[in-house]
Design a protein around this motif. Structure first.
Motif, short mmCIF file in Angstrom:
data_model
loop_
_atom_site.label_atom_id
_atom_site.label_comp_id
_atom_site.label_asym_id
_atom_site.label_seq_id
_atom_site.Cartn_x
_atom_site.Cartn_y
_atom_site.Cartn_z
N ILE A 271 0.70 -0.65 0.02
CA ILE A 271 0.62 0.51 0.11
C ILE A 271 1.10 1.06 -0.02
CG2 ILE A 271 -1.53 1.23 0.95
CD1 ILE A 271 -2.83 -1.00 0.31
N THR A 272 0.62 2.37 -1.18
CA THR A 272 1.67 3.17 -0.82
C THR A 272 0.77 5.19 -0.57
OG1 THR A 272 0.66 3.72 -3.68
CG2 THR A 272 2.57 2.40 -3.18
N SER A 273 0.26 4.38 -0.36
CA SER A 273 -1.25 6.20 -0.23
C SER A 273 -1.78 5.53 0.38
CB SER A 273 -1.05 6.76 -0.94
OG SER A 273 -1.63 8.26 -0.69
N VAL A 274 -2.22 6.45 2.02
CA VAL A 274 -3.47 6.08 1.92
C VAL A 274 -4.40 7.31 2.85
CG1 VAL A 274 -3.68 3.58 3.55
CG2 VAL A 274 -2.66 5.92 4.39
N CYS A 275 -5.43 7.12 2.60
CA CYS A 275 -6.46 8.43 2.94
C CYS A 275 -7.84 8.80 4.10
CB CYS A 275 -6.63 9.92 1.60
SG CYS A 275 -7.94 8.74 0.33
N PHE A 276 -7.92 9.64 5.12
CA PHE A 276 -9.97 9.26 4.99
C PHE A 276 -9.61 10.10 4.85
CE2 PHE A 276 -6.61 7.90 9.02
CZ PHE A 276 -7.80 7.28 9.20
N ASN A 277 -11.72 9.90 4.33
CA ASN A 277 -13.05 11.17 4.32
C ASN A 277 -12.64 12.17 5.44
OD1 ASN A 277 -14.38 9.81 6.41
ND2 ASN A 277 -15.82 9.49 4.64
N HIS A 278 -13.88 12.94 5.43
CA HIS A 278 -14.01 14.01 5.74
C HIS A 278 -14.25 14.16 7.55
CE1 HIS A 278 -18.20 14.32 5.52
NE2 HIS A 278 -18.45 14.29 6.52
N ASN A 279 -14.79 12.50 8.30
CA ASN A 279 -14.89 12.42 9.57
C ASN A 279 -14.49 11.07 9.74
OD1 ASN A 279 -16.56 10.43 7.81
ND2 ASN A 279 -18.80 10.89 8.49
N GLY A 280 -13.78 10.67 8.65
CA GLY A 280 -12.90 9.72 9.32
C GLY A 280 -13.49 7.74 9.33
N LYS A 281 -15.02 7.96 8.60
CA LYS A 281 -15.27 6.50 8.69
C LYS A 281 -14.62 5.76 7.59
CE LYS A 281 -19.43 8.39 11.75
NZ LYS A 281 -21.12 8.42 11.32
N ILE A 282 -14.31 6.70 6.50
CA ILE A 282 -13.47 5.94 5.36
C ILE A 282 -12.03 5.98 4.81
CG2 ILE A 282 -13.86 5.45 2.71
CD1 ILE A 282 -16.83 6.19 2.94
N LEU A 283 -12.01 4.95 4.77
CA LEU A 283 -9.87 5.13 4.29
C LEU A 283 -9.98 4.70 3.04
CD1 LEU A 283 -7.07 5.41 5.89
CD2 LEU A 283 -7.46 3.05 5.65
N ALA A 284 -9.94 4.99 2.26
CA ALA A 284 -9.10 5.17 1.29
C ALA A 284 -7.51 4.33 0.49
CB ALA A 284 -9.27 6.00 -0.69
N ALA A 285 -6.61 3.42 0.19
CA ALA A 285 -5.74 3.22 -0.18
C ALA A 285 -5.61 2.75 -1.75
CB ALA A 285 -5.26 1.93 0.60
N SER A 286 -4.69 3.30 -1.67
CA SER A 286 -3.56 2.76 -3.32
C SER A 286 -2.64 1.78 -3.32
CB SER A 286 -3.53 3.65 -4.05
OG SER A 286 -2.34 4.91 -3.37
N ALA A 287 -2.31 0.40 -4.26
CA ALA A 287 -1.72 -0.45 -3.52
C ALA A 287 -0.77 -0.49 -5.25
CB ALA A 287 -2.55 -1.71 -4.21
N THR A 288 0.54 -1.16 -5.23
CA THR A 288 1.36 -0.74 -6.40
C THR A 288 0.99 -1.79 -7.41
OG1 THR A 288 2.31 -3.13 -4.93
CG2 THR A 288 2.85 -0.99 -4.72
N ASP A 289 -0.49 -2.41 -7.35
CA ASP A 289 -0.76 -3.57 -8.21
C ASP A 289 -2.15 -2.68 -9.05
OD1 ASP A 289 -2.80 -3.48 -6.18
OD2 ASP A 289 -3.18 -5.31 -6.39
#
Length: 433
Positions: A271-289
């Motif tokens: 996983i190269t990068s992660v980010c939360f939405n505005h209230n922290g209930k959802i996390l998005a993550a990007s991957a090397t694939d």
């Protein structure tokens, strides 16, 4: 791997979308249906004030490394930039992509109101970040040094500090609520929490010997939680090849203990990068694939995911309206993905002119969105970074040049001011109209 069933994923996402985007029940149901992804298939308002700067409003000034003060050995009138500025595209950004390849010469130099240059590092910059309030800057260099500094002479310098971590710095993030803690991740599995008021390390964590490379750290915007994305060592010697398998852990910032390990399946790509939405209930993550993953942080389970890039995905950001996600590939392709209709690309750009996959200059490219979600800045293997206009006319601009590739970017949380860190050992604070 633990798989969330289709119906449960849809129900969870309906609730999250209704809470997070003020959508109607019908709209959230439709959006959730569009977002639900078969995990089995993939195995699993610009402000009027720019702060009270004492430096020249139309020039460039440099922060002296030894004395921590700004002087003005370089002066550049903003009008000079304005005279050379032009819109090479003059097109609407409504289309998914313009289908053209733009050279660096086709990017007009962005008009600059002022620029400050911090020269307090002695090796290439790895990461630079504004504090949550935007008053302080943390910058890290590959020699393991972190500097905390101010760029506005009206801001107290009591938080200024130099932190020696003893290992290459790979990630930085500020805690949002108190704006007192800075998290520092290293290439040796270390995570340090620095209290800027007490000027000391309050916690020293480790991701373990199996996952020594802390690629990203992100604090929740509301809860005392942060997520670490760490990777095992790969078989290559540069860039993406250095990254092996992924570890994604949520940590409690009160007890400094792991809360949960977010499931990614067996031997998942890093996983190269992660980010939360505005209230922290959802996390998005990007991957090397090339995948983008999304997690329900309340349950600690995956909600959805989709293949976003043919190359490795280097960075991911939520759009400010929570209706889209931006992703950057290691090949320079940038996409804005709809969260209401999964798989739909709302906007795209090809930044490959600035990003070379074969280069070892940057371990991982990144991008930064302004607070309005209208401008996007990207790191670069050249001396300038591309700056894209997302809404309205499709304008393509570039930053003033550094002396070496631009390795890190960030945007002020409230103003049209951005950071660029470079392999030339400097960090620049730039204000634009």
């Amino acid at each position: 791997m633990r798989i969330v069933q289709e119906s449960s994923r849809k129900t969870v996402l309906e609730g999250r979308l209704a809470q997070d985007t003020s959508m109607s029940k019908e709209e959230s149901e439709s959006a959730a249906a569009a977002l639900t992804y078969s995990l089995d298939e993939k195995e699993y308002g610009k402000q009027s004030s720019h702060l009270a700067f004492q430096a020249s409003s139309s020039g460039i000034s440099i922060l002296d490394q030894d004395h921590g003060s700004f002087n003005n050995p370089i002066v550049r009138d903003a009008k000079t930039s304005e005279l050379s500025a032009r819109d090479p595209a003059g097109e609407s950004s409504e289309s998914v992509t313009d289908g053209e390849t733009w050279s660096e010469e086709d990017f007009a130099e962005v008009p600059v109101e002022f620029q400050e240059i911090f020269s307090g590092h002695t090796s290439p910059i790895a990461r630079c970040r504004f504090s949550a309030a935007g008053t302080n800057v943390a910058s890290a260099s590959v020699d393991g040094t972190v500097r905390i500094w101010t760029y506005d002479s009206s801001t107290p310098t009591s938080r200024n500090a130099t932190i020696y971590c003893g290992a290459e710095i790979t990630s930085l993030d500020w805690e949002y609520k108190s704006d007192r803690l800075l998290l520092i991740g290293t290439a040796e599995g270390g995570i340090k929490a620095w209290n800027v008021d007490a000027k000391r390390v309050v916690c020293d964590l480790s991701t373990g010997a199996a996952f020594p490379n802390v690629l990203d750290l992100k604090c929740s915007p509301l809860e005392p939680i942060f997520v670490s994305a760490a990777a095992s060592r790969g078989h290559g010697t540069k860039g993406i090849e250095r990254m092996g398998f992924a570890s994604l852990i949520a940590w409690n910032m009160k007890t400094w203990k792991p809360l949960t390990v977010l499931p990614l399946g067996e031997d998942p790509p890093a996983i190269t990068s992660v980010c939360f939405n505005h209230n922290g209930k959802i996390l998005a993550a990007s991957a090397t694939d090339g995948m983008i993953h999304m997690f329900d942080m309340s349950a600690g389970l995956p909600i959805t995911g989709w293949p976003a890039h043919d190359s490795a995905a280097s960075c991911v950001k939520f759009g400010p309206d929570e209706a889209s996600i931006f992703s950057l590939g290691s090949d320079g392709k940038i996409f804005e993905w709809s969260l209401h209709n999964q798989g739909q690309v709302l906007w795209s750009q090809d930044s490959s002119r600035f990003i070379s996959q074969g280069s070892s200059k940057l371990p991982r490219h990144e991008m930064a969105l302004d607070t309005n979600g209208r401008r996007l800045l990207v790191t670069s293997n050249t001396l300038t970074s591309p700056l894209y206009q997302i809404q309205g006319k499709s304008r393509r601009q570039k930053t003033l040049p550094h002396g070496a590739p631009i390795t890190s970017v960030d945007w002020h949380p409230m103003s049209q001011i951005f950071l660029t860190g470079s392999a030339d050992h400097s960090v620049r604070v730039t204000s634009i109209p």
